[in-house]
Write an enzyme that holds these catalytic residues in place. Structure first.
Site, PDB file in Angstrom:
ATOM      1  N   LYS A  85       9.115  -0.811  14.063  1.00  0.00           N
ATOM      2  CA  LYS A  85       9.736  -0.629  12.740  1.00  0.00           C
ATOM      3  C   LYS A  85      10.838   0.425  12.814  1.00  0.00           C
ATOM      4  O   LYS A  85      11.935   0.246  12.289  1.00  0.00           O
ATOM      5  CB  LYS A  85       8.684  -0.133  11.729  1.00  0.00           C
ATOM      6  CG  LYS A  85       7.633  -1.136  11.334  1.00  0.00           C
ATOM      7  CD  LYS A  85       6.745  -0.503  10.262  1.00  0.00           C
ATOM      8  CE  LYS A  85       5.457  -1.251  10.073  1.00  0.00           C
ATOM      9  NZ  LYS A  85       4.519  -0.587   9.171  1.00  0.00           N
ATOM     10  N   HIS A  97      -5.718 -33.075  17.264  1.00  0.00           N
ATOM     11  CA  HIS A  97      -4.631 -33.944  17.723  1.00  0.00           C
ATOM     12  C   HIS A  97      -3.473 -33.140  18.296  1.00  0.00           C
ATOM     13  O   HIS A  97      -2.379 -33.674  18.473  1.00  0.00           O
ATOM     14  CB  HIS A  97      -4.176 -34.849  16.580  1.00  0.00           C
ATOM     15  CG  HIS A  97      -5.305 -35.716  16.081  1.00  0.00           C
ATOM     16  ND1 HIS A  97      -5.595 -36.946  16.628  1.00  0.00           N
ATOM     17  CD2 HIS A  97      -6.250 -35.488  15.135  1.00  0.00           C
ATOM     18  CE1 HIS A  97      -6.657 -37.454  16.021  1.00  0.00           C
ATOM     19  NE2 HIS A  97      -7.077 -36.584  15.109  1.00  0.00           N
ATOM     20  N   GLY A 128      -4.879  -1.889   4.923  1.00  0.00           N
ATOM     21  CA  GLY A 128      -4.106  -3.042   4.443  1.00  0.00           C
ATOM     22  C   GLY A 128      -4.814  -4.359   4.719  1.00  0.00           C
ATOM     23  O   GLY A 128      -4.908  -5.243   3.860  1.00  0.00           O
ATOM     24  N   ARG A 129      -5.340  -4.498   5.931  1.00  0.00           N
ATOM     25  CA  ARG A 129      -5.968  -5.774   6.311  1.00  0.00           C
ATOM     26  C   ARG A 129      -7.371  -5.921   5.748  1.00  0.00           C
ATOM     27  O   ARG A 129      -8.030  -6.930   5.993  1.00  0.00           O
ATOM     28  CB  ARG A 129      -5.956  -5.926   7.837  1.00  0.00           C
ATOM     29  CG  ARG A 129      -6.558  -4.742   8.579  1.00  0.00           C
ATOM     30  CD  ARG A 129      -6.188  -4.790  10.055  1.00  0.00           C
ATOM     31  NE  ARG A 129      -6.660  -3.629  10.807  1.00  0.00           N
ATOM     32  CZ  ARG A 129      -5.995  -2.485  10.924  1.00  0.00           C
ATOM     33  NH1 ARG A 129      -4.832  -2.325  10.320  1.00  0.00           N
ATOM     34  NH2 ARG A 129      -6.480  -1.494  11.656  1.00  0.00           N
ATOM     35  N   LYS A 151       0.837  -1.203   0.000  1.00  0.00           N
ATOM     36  CA  LYS A 151       0.000   0.000   0.000  1.00  0.00           C
ATOM     37  C   LYS A 151       0.877   1.260   0.000  1.00  0.00           C
ATOM     38  O   LYS A 151       0.691   2.159  -0.797  1.00  0.00           O
ATOM     39  CB  LYS A 151      -0.917  -0.024   1.229  1.00  0.00           C
ATOM     40  CG  LYS A 151      -1.816   1.187   1.333  1.00  0.00           C
ATOM     41  CD  LYS A 151      -2.790   1.055   2.498  1.00  0.00           C
ATOM     42  CE  LYS A 151      -3.515   2.377   2.697  1.00  0.00           C
ATOM     43  NZ  LYS A 151      -4.459   2.343   3.818  1.00  0.00           N
ATOM     44  N   GLU A 190      10.540  -4.830   4.448  1.00  0.00           N
ATOM     45  CA  GLU A 190      10.591  -6.230   4.032  1.00  0.00           C
ATOM     46  C   GLU A 190      10.268  -6.367   2.540  1.00  0.00           C
ATOM     47  O   GLU A 190      10.964  -7.061   1.788  1.00  0.00           O
ATOM     48  CB  GLU A 190       9.578  -7.067   4.826  1.00  0.00           C
ATOM     49  CG  GLU A 190       9.874  -7.213   6.305  1.00  0.00           C
ATOM     50  CD  GLU A 190       9.185  -6.143   7.144  1.00  0.00           C
ATOM     51  OE1 GLU A 190       9.020  -4.999   6.640  1.00  0.00           O
ATOM     52  OE2 GLU A 190       8.838  -6.427   8.291  1.00  0.00           O
ATOM     53  N   GLU A 192      -4.974  -6.554  14.635  1.00  0.00           N
ATOM     54  CA  GLU A 192      -4.450  -5.238  14.263  1.00  0.00           C
ATOM     55  C   GLU A 192      -5.585  -4.205  14.328  1.00  0.00           C
ATOM     56  O   GLU A 192      -5.354  -3.025  14.545  1.00  0.00           O
ATOM     57  CB  GLU A 192      -3.816  -5.282  12.862  1.00  0.00           C
ATOM     58  CG  GLU A 192      -2.812  -4.155  12.641  1.00  0.00           C
ATOM     59  CD  GLU A 192      -2.028  -4.276  11.335  1.00  0.00           C
ATOM     60  OE1 GLU A 192      -2.621  -4.068  10.270  1.00  0.00           O
ATOM     61  OE2 GLU A 192      -0.823  -4.565  11.384  1.00  0.00           O
TER      62      GLU A 192
END
Ligand code: F6P
Length: 547
Positions: free
Chosen positions: A508, A388, A271-272, A211, A217, A357
């Protein structure tokens, strides 16, 4: 700002009523609620957009539900919902509209926000995406050497990764199986290295999704991918092997991607909340524009339901209110997401960003500190695998976990009666969580007295059960929109900004300041003694590894 957003939800009349009801409900278990209401299952089940959502195994009574609706009214939840759909700047701390619902408006819709015809812009981008996706899928869009693109790698992180990665896995049954899709997110160098190691550069397309186009990263991984392409095919190949998805064309150009190969979106898409924007380009290339349109239609069907359905039958409203009830009145800190669908393996991770978030906040919109609980911890794994590993704690642990089961009635790839087995397991787990097994019942099975306490299943552990016909694009869209709106409802009750994420910024910035210190052992350190010692230890080990 809606008046209730600057007030404390605890001051609502309904909040006190709910606190009293929670206290009185302590003695009434789910077994009792089912005994008192013989048709509780169907009575607490709602349907919309192809989803059937059963709330009967939540620890709710009709009185509780009425008070929760009153709380929603006192908190102005529906007014805030309407403000969101209309494009008001409900993301107060960033002074932005919150308009992910506009991303799935059908073509021909009209929505003007801040003087811009938003619906027309959305469909302009969708058309460009569809053209591009069709060209890649048909082989018309070729790599620099004239070979068709067989591999698509999405580089992004957070909302620019989790949505596309989750959707690709969820919908891979509908994808072009002759193509390879991969998702690179982590700045751990193994992520990009593993993604490209067995691929031909001449057949590989990178979608750099960010965005902001400022995320460390993503830019670093994109740089590594660029070097891989350039060293194999030369600088001129970049335009055939890289496209960008972003809101920031200057940064895209500065990175060296032609903005003619950029697909835009807008600051009003969080973003999410962006998997159905251009961030979904990899999804569209994988499943094709028609299936992507079905995905959008599923989102839109749930939007319409949330916008228009009466509160009494409004599923996202009920789901959000139930989450508040569990969190603030039953003191349940965590929610497990248990999709009985292997293709939904990344769905819990996707929901972690969406929920945590959004609602992991402790300050209200007016800046006051909250004195009540907000967002629960979301996590999960597909069933039956989770059964399990961690279900033991769900059934007999000291911490109560609210669970969301997701099940589809039809197998996409039928083998024997495996889908029925899957369904039987999901139904069994939800029933055991709710109703457990008493000491008397265990004893009646002839279990030795000393083992009985170990075999007692406490029950009274709440869950919601979501059932749909099959995992197709429409169902996935409806499912994601359901959670988006549930998150919205929770945030509106709590009076927090569900659409900012300031809590991730400091880490960050600090990483950026630590990096040069890590890379130069002669630089003096002056942080806390733990971080400084870890930097020195890292430097020592890093040097050893290089020798
Ligand atoms: O660090 C959090 C975050 O800002 C998320 O909200 C976002 O989805 C992610 O980083 C990636 O951001 P971008 O798409 O701008 O690279």
């Amino acid at each position: 700002m809606i008046a209730s957003e600057s007030t404390n939800p605890r001051d609502c009349t309904a909040w006190s009523q709910l606190a009293d009801l929670a206290a009185s409900l302590r003695e009434r278990e789910l077994r009792d609620l089912f005994a008192a209401e013989p048709d509780r299952g169907p009575a607490w089940t709602l349907e919309a957009a192809g989803l059937r959502v059963d709330f009967s195994k939540q620890r709710l009574t009709h009185e509780v539900m009425e008070s929760l609706f009153r709380l929603a009214a006192e908190r102005g939840v529906l007014e805030r919902r309407d403000a969101m759909f209309a494009g008001e700047h409900i993301n107060v701390t960033e002074d932005r509209s919150v308009l992910h619902t506009a991303l799935r408006l059908p073509s021909g819709s009209e929505l003007t926000v801040d003087g811009v015809d938003v619906a027309a812009e959305v469909h302009g981008v969708l058309t460009r995406m569809a053209n591009f996706a069709t060209r890649v899928r048909s082989g018309q869009w070729q790599g620099a050497t004239g070979l068709r693109i067989r591999n698509v790698i999405n580089i992004g992180i957070g909302g620019s990764d989790l949505g596309p990665a989750m959707a690709y896995i969820a919908l891979q049954y509908y994808s072009d199986r002759s193509m390879t899709f991969r998702f690179v997110s982590n700045v751990d160098p193994t992520d990009i290295s593993e993604a490209i190691r067995d691929l031909e550069p001449a057949e590989t397309l990178f979608i750099v999704a960010s965005k902001t186009f400022g995320t460390q990263e993503t830019l670093t991984n994109a740089k590594a991918a660029r070097e891989w392409i350039v060293s194999a095919l030369g600088e001129d190949a970049v335009e055939r092997h890289f496209v960008a998805v972003s809101t920031n064309s200057e940064r895209v150009a500065a990175f060296g991607i032609d903005t003619a190969n950029m697909f835009g979106f807008w600051d009003w898409v969080g973003g999410r909340y962006s998997m159905d924007s251009a961030i979904g380009l990899s999804t569209m290339v994988a499943i094709g524009p028609d299936h992507f349109a079905d995905l959008l239609a599923g989102f839109h069907a749930m939007d319409e339901h949330f916008k228009h359905a009466d509160p009494s039958v409004n599923i996202p409203l009920r789901m959000g209110l139930t989450a508040v009830w569990n969190r603030d009145f039953l003191d349940i800190p965590t929610n497990a997401v248990l999709p009985y669908a292997q293709f939904l393996s990344r769905f819990p991770a996707y929901l972690q960003q969406l929920t945590m978030e959004s609602n992991g906040k402790s300050v209200r919109l007016d800046g006051a500190r909250v004195d009540y609980n907000t967002g629960a911890i979301y996590w999960g794994e597909p069933g039956t695998n989770g059964q399990h590993s961690f279900y033991q704690l769900l059934h007999q642990g000291t911490e109560i976990v609210s669970c969301d089961f997701v099940l589809f009635a039809q197998a996409l790839e039928p083998v024997f009666d495996m889908q029925d087995m899957l369904a039987a397991n999901a139904l069994a787990q939800a029933a055991v969580l709710a109703f457990g097994r008493t000491a008397e019942e265990v004893r009646a099975e002839g279990v030795p007295e000393d083992v009985i306490p170990h075999k007692v299943m406490p029950g009274n552990r709440p869950s919601t059960f979501i059932l749909a016909a099959r995992l197709d694009p429409h169902a996935l869209g409806a499912l994601v929109a359901l959670y988006e709106h549930s998150v919205f409802v929770q945030g509106a009750i709590w009076g927090i900004d569900s659409f900012d994420q300031w809590g991730v910024e400091l880490g960050k910035a600090m990483a950026n300041s630590i990096l040069p210190d890590l890379q130069d052992a002669d630089r003096p350190l002056d942080r806390d003694s733990s971080t400084d010692a870890l930097i020195r230890a890292y430097q020592a080990l890093h040097a050893t590894a290089r020798d």
